[in-house]
Scaffold this motif. Structure first.
Motif, PDB file in Angstrom:
ATOM      1  N   ASP A   1      86.837  60.401  64.275  1.00 12.72           N
ATOM      2  CA  ASP A   1      87.224  59.361  65.226  1.00 12.72           C
ATOM      3  C   ASP A   1      88.549  58.733  64.809  1.00 12.72           C
ATOM      4  N   ARG A   2      89.157  58.024  65.767  1.00  9.23           N
ATOM      5  CA  ARG A   2      90.440  57.374  65.503  1.00  9.23           C
ATOM      6  C   ARG A   2      90.236  55.880  65.297  1.00  9.23           C
ATOM      7  N   GLY A   3      89.255  55.519  64.507  1.00  2.00           N
ATOM      8  CA  GLY A   3      88.919  54.123  64.315  1.00  2.00           C
ATOM      9  C   GLY A   3      89.781  53.423  63.287  1.00  2.00           C
ATOM     10  N   GLY A   4      89.361  52.191  62.959  1.00  2.66           N
ATOM     11  CA  GLY A   4      90.133  51.366  62.050  1.00  2.66           C
ATOM     12  C   GLY A   4      90.212  51.902  60.642  1.00  2.66           C
TER      13      GLY A   4
ATOM     14  N   GLY B   1      88.298  53.522  75.215  1.00  2.00           N
ATOM     15  CA  GLY B   1      87.989  54.596  74.281  1.00  2.00           C
ATOM     16  C   GLY B   1      88.724  55.879  74.627  1.00  2.00           C
ATOM     17  N   GLY B   2      89.432  56.458  73.656  1.00  2.00           N
ATOM     18  CA  GLY B   2      90.139  57.704  73.863  1.00  2.00           C
ATOM     19  C   GLY B   2      91.571  57.562  74.334  1.00  2.00           C
ATOM     20  N   LEU B   3      92.002  56.353  74.663  1.00  2.00           N
ATOM     21  CA  LEU B   3      93.390  56.163  75.083  1.00  2.00           C
ATOM     22  C   LEU B   3      94.344  56.363  73.911  1.00  2.00           C
ATOM     23  N   PRO B   4      95.500  56.975  74.122  1.00  3.08           N
ATOM     24  CA  PRO B   4      96.535  56.989  73.074  1.00  3.08           C
ATOM     25  C   PRO B   4      96.899  55.561  72.699  1.00  3.08           C
ATOM     26  N   ARG B   5      97.322  55.390  71.451  1.00  2.00           N
ATOM     27  CA  ARG B   5      97.514  54.023  70.946  1.00  2.00           C
ATOM     28  C   ARG B   5      98.514  53.215  71.780  1.00  2.00           C
TER      29      ARG B   5
ATOM     30  N   TRP C   1      85.810  49.506  72.273  1.00  2.00           N
ATOM     31  CA  TRP C   1      84.983  50.444  71.525  1.00  2.00           C
ATOM     32  C   TRP C   1      84.279  51.413  72.459  1.00  2.00           C
ATOM     33  N   GLY C   2      83.605  52.362  71.889  1.00  2.00           N
ATOM     34  CA  GLY C   2      82.918  53.373  72.674  1.00  2.00           C
ATOM     35  C   GLY C   2      81.523  52.954  73.090  1.00  2.00           C
TER      36      GLY C   2
END
Length: 318
Positions: free
Chosen positions: A12-15, A212-216, A186-187
């Protein structure tokens, strides 16, 4: 001083991944850090090696690298199984926790019920005790366990904890009109409270954008052009990058006063949107929807959140 960072696959691309990227990028300019794992972390030298993210598979995997050539073993995720070997070789072992290492360490013995799928719930319920015992044994051998907030450290006080707040993310300054909507960062995981965000937005007649899933870059724009960020987590967040990012964009985060959230908003205009129950959460969301955004919030956040590299390097190298 040579540091080996063992970073397995991070799905995942989390914190936690964001913080690891930022810390390694900064640390590589000060000390020699080599990263072993499936993905590079520029500008650090990289030794490619497949390391699965699932803990049982990971703990049966040994990276093809000579630990004896290093002075410090740095583990920013789950590769705790390497700690005993590192200690036998005389290395300093440092674990950087961005979450909780096990279910029981959250303070909620049945936290496994919050898992999103039936398969994961069954696995977690069956494996919880064994995972607890192994993880606890390994973490007790670590020379330092870095935690990312004071609340996080309090949960993990039985280990050699060192408090190092996460570095601020590279949030751009965005000036654009705000739509009459909320954003949920969040998801679908139930313990993040998506059902609460949806219910509150619906009750107030506002749109809810799930990011969720958006580019930064697109994510930052969505947050900057919304009236508030809804963060109704039902567990104790160890940190909360979504809250920090919203504050830096001048968007008030509506969140429960749990875990690290009170620390993050302390001393800023975001304190006015902190909730202790569902009624207060809905009231704070309504306030954000109907009133102008807090004018000083972005400036306060950008001044509050700083890169504390010296503190990180001290925890890393001893």
């Amino acid at each position: 001083m040579r540091v080996l960072a063992v970073v397995e696959d991070w799905p995942d691309r989390g914190g936690g991944l964001l913080a690891t990227e930022l810390w390694l990028k900064a640390a590589c300019k000060e000390v020699e850090v080599v990263v072993v794992g499936p993905r590079p972390f520029p500008p650090c030298p990289h030794l490619p090696h497949p390391l699965p993210h699932q803990r049982p598979k990971l703990w049966l995997t040994r990276p093809r690298v000579d630990l004896a050539k290093f002075d410090v073993l740095y583990i920013p995720r789950y590769a705790y199984h390497l700690i005993p070997t590192a200690k036998r070789l005389g290395l300093r072992a440092v674990v950087h926790l961005h979450g909780y290492p096990t279910y029981l360490s959250t303070g909620q013995p049945h936290e496994w019920r919050y898992e999103a799928t039936t398969a994961k719930r069954l696995y977690a319920a069956a494996a919880a005790k064994a995972v607890e015992a192994l993880t606890d044994r390994w973490l007790r051998q670590a020379d330092a366990v870095i935690c990312v907030s004071r609340a996080h450290c309090a949960r993990l006080e039985k280990y050699r904890t060192v408090y190092v707040p996460n570095p601020p993310p590279p949030v751009p300054q965005i000036s654009a009109p705000r739509a009459r909507r909320f954003v949920y960062p969040w998801g679908p995981r139930p313990f993040k409270g998506p059902h609460i965000a949806k219910a509150v937005a619906k009750a107030l007649g506002a749109e809810l954008v799930e990011t969720g899933g958006l580019p930064r870059g697109e994510y930052y724009y969505a947050v900057a052009t919304s009236k508030a960020l809804l963060a109704p987590a039902l567990w104790d967040e160890p940190y909360g990058y979504a809250v920090v990012e919203a504050m830096m964009l001048g968007t008030p985060p509506v969140a429960f006063a749990r875990g690290a959230i009170p620390e993050l908003v302390e001393g800023t205009e975001a304190e006015a949107y902190l909730a202790h129950n569902l009624a207060e959460f809905a009231k704070a969301a309504k306030k954000a929807l109907e009133e102008p955004p807090p004018p000083k919030l972005a400036k306060q956040a950008r001044e509050k959140f700083r890169v504390e590299l010296d503190r990180f390097l001290k925890a890393l190298t001893g």
